[in-house]
Design an enzyme around this catalytic site. Structure first.
Site, PDB file in Angstrom:
ATOM      1  N   SER A  98       0.814  -1.214   0.000  1.00  0.00           N
ATOM      2  CA  SER A  98       0.000   0.000   0.000  1.00  0.00           C
ATOM      3  C   SER A  98       0.848   1.264   0.000  1.00  0.00           C
ATOM      4  O   SER A  98       0.427   2.296  -0.521  1.00  0.00           O
ATOM      5  CB  SER A  98      -0.933   0.015   1.222  1.00  0.00           C
ATOM      6  OG  SER A  98      -1.922  -0.976   1.104  1.00  0.00           O
ATOM      7  N   HIS A 280      -7.025  -9.097   3.646  1.00  0.00           N
ATOM      8  CA  HIS A 280      -5.910  -9.739   4.345  1.00  0.00           C
ATOM      9  C   HIS A 280      -6.412 -10.806   5.305  1.00  0.00           C
ATOM     10  O   HIS A 280      -5.791 -11.867   5.447  1.00  0.00           O
ATOM     11  CB  HIS A 280      -5.107  -8.699   5.128  1.00  0.00           C
ATOM     12  CG  HIS A 280      -4.153  -7.899   4.301  1.00  0.00           C
ATOM     13  ND1 HIS A 280      -3.076  -8.457   3.632  1.00  0.00           N
ATOM     14  CD2 HIS A 280      -4.105  -6.569   4.030  1.00  0.00           C
ATOM     15  CE1 HIS A 280      -2.406  -7.513   2.997  1.00  0.00           C
ATOM     16  NE2 HIS A 280      -3.011  -6.354   3.213  1.00  0.00           N
ATOM     17  N   HIS A 319      -4.350  -1.652  -5.075  1.00  0.00           N
ATOM     18  CA  HIS A 319      -3.983  -3.022  -5.429  1.00  0.00           C
ATOM     19  C   HIS A 319      -5.165  -3.903  -5.076  1.00  0.00           C
ATOM     20  O   HIS A 319      -6.164  -3.421  -4.525  1.00  0.00           O
ATOM     21  CB  HIS A 319      -2.740  -3.487  -4.658  1.00  0.00           C
ATOM     22  CG  HIS A 319      -2.877  -3.258  -3.175  1.00  0.00           C
ATOM     23  ND1 HIS A 319      -3.700  -4.019  -2.367  1.00  0.00           N
ATOM     24  CD2 HIS A 319      -2.336  -2.329  -2.349  1.00  0.00           C
ATOM     25  CE1 HIS A 319      -3.656  -3.583  -1.134  1.00  0.00           C
ATOM     26  NE2 HIS A 319      -2.835  -2.535  -1.089  1.00  0.00           N
TER      27      HIS A 319
END
Length: 480
Positions: A98, A280, A319
């Site tokens: 990030s 995540h 992303h």
């Protein structure tokens, strides 16, 4: 760690000229909306952290009316203009973190994974927020992470490592443009990093005339047009499933705009930070809830642009995270209806289940759908495990029910979607790179008269001897 010494004015004019020259934007791509700058008066950059293409498709299915023969479109569908590549500087390969992605989106320059507003040589680079302030615009950010997290930090600070949160918080106060703070409005989490024993940065902002809000309700009472710092949690805001406001990002965005509106225009960074964290964690329930929070925000911004057509809104992701798949294990099915009635996040359920006398019944009530006796017994047993195991068990159960798949607990290198609307939106059409987004925004801002050229920073970049500061998302996906 970084050594911090007083540094003379950092002027990025040469960098800006190079970026503007590389941009494909010209007067033909700018909206015909008339204003004194011949371009968008207000620029709102929205980053949906971790939102790869599968997330927008999943969200469309998640809110679909299953009683109709078609899958209805959602707010994102009418705004799609292209795709962006996300790779970082060559030294970090093809998959970005990030920090490198945010530095690219903010400055138009590729850097290494972990870099905050610095190039591969660890030298400070100018962001579009710096340049907007230099041109007399009001500036701000509204995020659901701590405001010193990678994305917002890259628009303000300069640091060799994204994990140096205290030093980044210092930069929010120390880095100046024309003698002024970079951001007039800062909304999100992060009290821990601003109110410290070694330095009370929050007190410094208050002494400098900033209004302070420590709750959503107090934020609403701050007089319009104020400089304001709003910190609503020690670190990040809660998952939206657990928050007191289920439209928290929309609310923060609306409050930021209320403070930023002025005759000279404004630049606002908005980040749906926790889409990434759900990816995540491989937490499909929180992923869809955070996407809904984002969708409400974009709906509000569409209405705002209809009333203020000299405003540009750009939405993209830095992303994709988690390798989300809609359908898994060879089963041609995805059933998001199991996610519609959750009364808390899977994380909160994992914490609370251990204190329940009837864990299975508690999970049934909180999920909002009936469980079999066998499933209730399963959660009676899960309640006896460690909290991390309980969290994994609840997420896995929802993955099985919905038939959701994941390929990673980290990032993936796929291109991300670009959405844009308002004045000059067509400058972002087609297949572009993430750096092109900053270059085009620089070009729009460049049409304004220069007030002066000084960006002051107290950072001197030196290599870190500490190799322990690498973010390990497999173990620490919030990187706190």
């Amino acid at each position: 760690m970084i050594k911090r010494n007083l540094r003379s004015a950092f002027v990025a004019g040469a960098t800006l000229v190079a970026l503007a020259a590389c941009s494909s934007t010209d007067t033909d791509t700018v909206s015909t909306t008339k204003n004194e700058f011949n371009g968008p008066k207000n620029i709102i950059m929205v980053v949906a952290d971790g939102m790869g293409p599968a997330y927008t498709t999943a969200y469309r299915n998640y809110v679909d009316d299953s009683k109709t023969a078609i899958v209805e479109t959602v707010v994102f569908d009418d705004l799609l203009v292209g795709n962006a590549s996300t790779y970082p500087a060559q030294v970090s390969g093809y998959v970005t973190d990030s920090a490198a992605a945010a530095t690219a989106l903010a400055t138009g320059i590729k850097s290494y994974n972990g870099a905050i507003g610095v190039d591969v040589d660890k030298q400070p680079v100018q962001s579009v927020m710096h340049y907007a302030k230099q041109k007399g615009m009001r500036t701000g950010l509204a995020v659901t992470s701590q405001i010193v997290h990678a994305t917002p930090a890259s628009y303000i600070a300069h640091n060799e490592s994204r994990k140096n949160y205290n030093a980044i918080a210092d930069d929010f106060y120390d880095v100046r443009v024309n003698g002024e703070f970079v951001a007039d409005v800062m909304l999100g989490g992060g009290t821990r990093y601003f109110e410290r024993e070694d330095r009370d940065v929050l007190a410094q902002f208050i002494d400098a005339g900033y209004a302070y809000a420590d709750s959503y309700n107090r934020l609403a009472s701050v007089p319009t047009g104020s400089n304001v710092i709003g910190l609503f949690a020690p670190v990040a805001l809660p998952w939206v499933l657990d928050d007191s406001r289920k439209n928290r990002l929309e609310y923060l965005t609306k409050q930021a705009i209320r403070q930023l509106e002025n005759d000279k225009g404004f630049f606002l960074l908005v980040e749906a930070s926790q889409v990434d964290w759900a990816g995540h964690a491989n937490d499909i329930a929180s992923a869809m809830a955070e996407m809904h929070d984002l969708a409400l925000t974009i709906e509000y911004l569409k209405a705002y642009v209809s009333e203020n057509p000299d405003t540009l809104v750009v939405l993209t992701a830095d992303h994709s995270t988690g390798g989300l798949t809609i359908g898994a294990r060879g089963d041609y099915r995805w059933t998001p209806s199991f996610l519609h009635k959750l009364d808390a996040s899977a994380s909160t359920m994992a914490k609370d289940i251990a204190g329940e006398s009837l864990p299975g019944a508690y999970i049934e009530k909180t999920l909002g759908f009936a469980l079999t006796d066998e499933e209730k017994k399963h959660f009676d047993d899960v309640a006896k495990q460690e909290e991390s195991e309980r969290y994994t068990a609840i997420k896995s159960f929802l993955d099985d029910k919905t038939n959701t798949g994941w390929t990673s607990t980290g990032h993936t290198g796929v291109d991300v979607e670009v959405f844009a609307f308002g004045a000059g939106y067509n400058a972002f059409m087609g297949q572009i790179d993430n750096t092109d987004i900053a270059k085009k925004i620089f070009s729009f801002i460049d049409k304004r008269p220069v007030l002066s050229s000084g960006i002051q920073t107290n950072i001197e970049m030196t290599p870190s001897d500490d190799k322990s500061d690498t973010c390990n998302f497999k173990e620490d996906w919030r990187c706190q």
